[in-house]
Each structure stands twice: as C-alpha cells, then as structure tokens.
Design a protein around this motif. Structure first.
Motif, PDB file in Angstrom:
ATOM      1  N   UNK A  35      -4.488   2.638  14.373  1.00 28.21           N
ATOM      2  CA  UNK A  35      -3.108   2.517  13.884  1.00 28.21           C
ATOM      3  C   UNK A  35      -2.410   1.340  14.559  1.00 28.21           C
ATOM      4  N   UNK A  36      -2.650   1.164  15.851  1.00 28.41           N
ATOM      5  CA  UNK A  36      -2.064   0.027  16.571  1.00 28.41           C
ATOM      6  C   UNK A  36      -2.585  -1.275  15.994  1.00 28.41           C
ATOM      7  N   UNK A  37      -3.897  -1.323  15.730  1.00 29.82           N
ATOM      8  CA  UNK A  37      -4.467  -2.544  15.147  1.00 29.82           C
ATOM      9  C   UNK A  37      -3.825  -2.837  13.788  1.00 29.82           C
ATOM     10  N   UNK A  38      -3.625  -1.785  12.986  1.00 33.74           N
ATOM     11  CA  UNK A  38      -2.994  -1.972  11.677  1.00 33.74           C
ATOM     12  C   UNK A  38      -1.574  -2.519  11.831  1.00 33.74           C
ATOM     13  N   UNK A  39      -0.790  -1.939  12.746  1.00 32.71           N
ATOM     14  CA  UNK A  39       0.594  -2.417  12.898  1.00 32.71           C
ATOM     15  C   UNK A  39       0.651  -3.770  13.595  1.00 32.71           C
ATOM     16  N   UNK A  40      -0.426  -4.175  14.272  1.00 31.68           N
ATOM     17  CA  UNK A  40      -0.491  -5.547  14.792  1.00 31.68           C
ATOM     18  C   UNK A  40      -0.681  -6.529  13.637  1.00 31.68           C
ATOM     19  N   UNK A  89      -1.647   7.498  12.694  1.00 34.83           N
ATOM     20  CA  UNK A  89      -2.737   8.199  13.382  1.00 34.83           C
ATOM     21  C   UNK A  89      -2.795   9.669  12.974  1.00 34.83           C
ATOM     22  N   UNK A  90      -1.643  10.249  12.729  1.00 34.70           N
ATOM     23  CA  UNK A  90      -1.569  11.670  12.369  1.00 34.70           C
ATOM     24  C   UNK A  90      -2.027  11.923  10.933  1.00 34.70           C
ATOM     25  N   UNK A  91      -1.713  11.019  10.023  1.00 39.38           N
ATOM     26  CA  UNK A  91      -1.890  11.301   8.605  1.00 39.38           C
ATOM     27  C   UNK A  91      -3.087  10.632   7.936  1.00 39.38           C
ATOM     28  N   UNK A  92      -3.705   9.666   8.601  1.00 39.58           N
ATOM     29  CA  UNK A  92      -4.832   8.964   8.004  1.00 39.58           C
ATOM     30  C   UNK A  92      -6.081   9.151   8.853  1.00 39.58           C
ATOM     31  N   UNK A  93      -7.221   9.152   8.194  1.00 40.91           N
ATOM     32  CA  UNK A  93      -8.482   9.233   8.916  1.00 40.91           C
ATOM     33  C   UNK A  93      -8.787   7.866   9.521  1.00 40.91           C
ATOM     34  N   UNK A  94      -9.734   7.852  10.435  1.00 35.38           N
ATOM     35  CA  UNK A  94     -10.147   6.602  11.061  1.00 35.38           C
ATOM     36  C   UNK A  94     -10.689   5.635  10.008  1.00 35.38           C
ATOM     37  N   UNK A  95     -11.483   6.161   9.073  1.00 36.60           N
ATOM     38  CA  UNK A  95     -12.022   5.310   8.002  1.00 36.60           C
ATOM     39  C   UNK A  95     -10.899   4.711   7.148  1.00 36.60           C
ATOM     40  N   UNK A  96      -9.906   5.530   6.835  1.00 35.54           N
ATOM     41  CA  UNK A  96      -8.778   5.042   6.026  1.00 35.54           C
ATOM     42  C   UNK A  96      -8.007   3.958   6.769  1.00 35.54           C
ATOM     43  N   UNK A  97      -7.737   4.189   8.048  1.00 40.26           N
ATOM     44  CA  UNK A  97      -7.010   3.189   8.841  1.00 40.26           C
ATOM     45  C   UNK A  97      -7.788   1.881   8.928  1.00 40.26           C
ATOM     46  N   UNK A  98      -9.100   1.992   9.152  1.00 38.75           N
ATOM     47  CA  UNK A  98      -9.924   0.785   9.213  1.00 38.75           C
ATOM     48  C   UNK A  98      -9.933   0.051   7.878  1.00 38.75           C
ATOM     49  N   UNK A  99      -9.975   0.802   6.781  1.00 42.17           N
ATOM     50  CA  UNK A  99      -9.949   0.198   5.442  1.00 42.17           C
ATOM     51  C   UNK A  99      -8.597  -0.469   5.175  1.00 42.17           C
ATOM     52  N   UNK A 100      -7.518   0.184   5.589  1.00 41.27           N
ATOM     53  CA  UNK A 100      -6.188  -0.398   5.407  1.00 41.27           C
ATOM     54  C   UNK A 100      -6.065  -1.706   6.182  1.00 41.27           C
ATOM     55  N   UNK A 101      -6.572  -1.716   7.402  1.00 42.77           N
ATOM     56  CA  UNK A 101      -6.514  -2.919   8.231  1.00 42.77           C
ATOM     57  C   UNK A 101      -7.367  -4.024   7.625  1.00 42.77           C
ATOM     58  N   UNK A 102      -8.573  -3.670   7.194  1.00 42.08           N
ATOM     59  CA  UNK A 102      -9.451  -4.665   6.569  1.00 42.08           C
ATOM     60  C   UNK A 102      -8.789  -5.255   5.325  1.00 42.08           C
ATOM     61  N   UNK A 103      -8.164  -4.399   4.527  1.00 40.66           N
ATOM     62  CA  UNK A 103      -7.467  -4.880   3.332  1.00 40.66           C
ATOM     63  C   UNK A 103      -6.304  -5.800   3.715  1.00 40.66           C
ATOM     64  N   UNK A 104      -5.517  -5.401   4.705  1.00 44.40           N
ATOM     65  CA  UNK A 104      -4.373  -6.218   5.125  1.00 44.40           C
ATOM     66  C   UNK A 104      -4.821  -7.578   5.646  1.00 44.40           C
ATOM     67  N   UNK A 105      -6.018  -7.640   6.228  1.00 42.33           N
ATOM     68  CA  UNK A 105      -6.556  -8.903   6.748  1.00 42.33           C
ATOM     69  C   UNK A 105      -7.184  -9.766   5.651  1.00 42.33           C
ATOM     70  N   UNK A 106      -7.532  -9.156   4.519  1.00 38.60           N
ATOM     71  CA  UNK A 106      -8.187  -9.898   3.440  1.00 38.60           C
ATOM     72  C   UNK A 106      -7.171 -10.808   2.739  1.00 38.60           C
TER      73      UNK A 106
END
Length: 144
Positions: A35-40, A89-106
């Motif tokens: 979650x921290x990586x995503x908000x970064x 962190x509370x509402x998303x799975x680790x896979x979902x968070x990683x996918x969201x971050x990967x998408x945001x970086x794409x």
C-alpha cells in the motif's frame, strides 16, 4: 489411538486462531508495504492539488486561490495518506495491490492517473450539489 486423535483435533482447534492470526499479521505487513508503494506511485498530495485546480475552474476567480490553499495546505495530507494506506492494506489483497501499483506505473496507468483529476473535477460538483440537496430536504422535513 482414538484418544491421541481427539487430543490432536483439540490442539488444532485450540491453536488454529493463533496460527491464522500470525499468518494474517505477516500478510497484513506485506499489504501495508504494498500500500505504501502504491501511494508512493499515486501521490495523494499531487492528486489533491491537481483535483483542486480542476475543481476551481468551475468557481468564481476570487474564490480559487483560497480553495486551493485550503485543499493543499490546511487539510492534513499526511493524515489522508496514512488513512489511505491503512484502508488499501485492509481492503485489498497483496496481489491486488501489486497489480494496482504495476498498472499505475505502466504508460496506460500513468495516463489514466493524469486524467483522474479531470474525472474528479467533473463529478465533485455534482456530488456536492446532491449532498447539499439531500441535506436541505432532510432539514426541511424535520422543521415544522
């Protein structure tokens, strides 16, 4: 032998919550890091500034600077960032968070995030107006 099986089952049921809780805590720590990586990548303060700038385009010019100041200087963005990370962190799975971050970086995700301010600027005035309308209607029903 039956006694041993029964004792094993009792032990499993007795200690399962602690084992599962420990695993959940490990997963939660990983989700917090994700979650921290995503908000970064998806900066809350940049998002608030950009959304505020778009929303002010629909406001009288003499109100714009004050609104932007309020949204970016008076609102505790660190608090919002912290709550956002906890909620992610509370509402998303680790896979979902990683996918969201990967998408945001794409390239597509970065493009979509740049357009988010336009989307929010379109819907925020309508949301605010609807909330105000409903609150006024409720207040009118309560007044004799």
């Amino acid at each position: 032998m039956k006694f041993l099986k029964a004792m094993l089952l009792v032990a499993i049921f007795a200690f399962a919550p602690q084992i599962l809780h420990a695993q959940d805590q490990g997963d939660f720590a990983a989700r917090q890091a994700a979650a921290k990586e995503y908000t970064d990548v998806v900066s809350m303060s940049r998002m608030m500034l950009e959304m505020s700038q778009e929303v002010t385009k629909q406001m009288p010019p003499d109100k714009r600077d004050d609104f932007i100041h309020m949204m970016t200087k008076e609102i505790d963005l660190n608090k919002i960032q912290s709550v956002a990370q906890d909620s992610l962190a509370k509402n998303f799975t680790l896979k979902e968070l990683n996918a969201m971050t990967a998408y945001a970086k794409s390239p597509e995700g970065a493009s979509a995030m740049r357009k988010m301010k336009l989307y929010m600027a379109d819907i925020m005035p309508v949301m605010q107006s609807e909330i105000r309308r409903v609150m006024d209607a409720r207040a009118a029903r309560k007044t004799p």
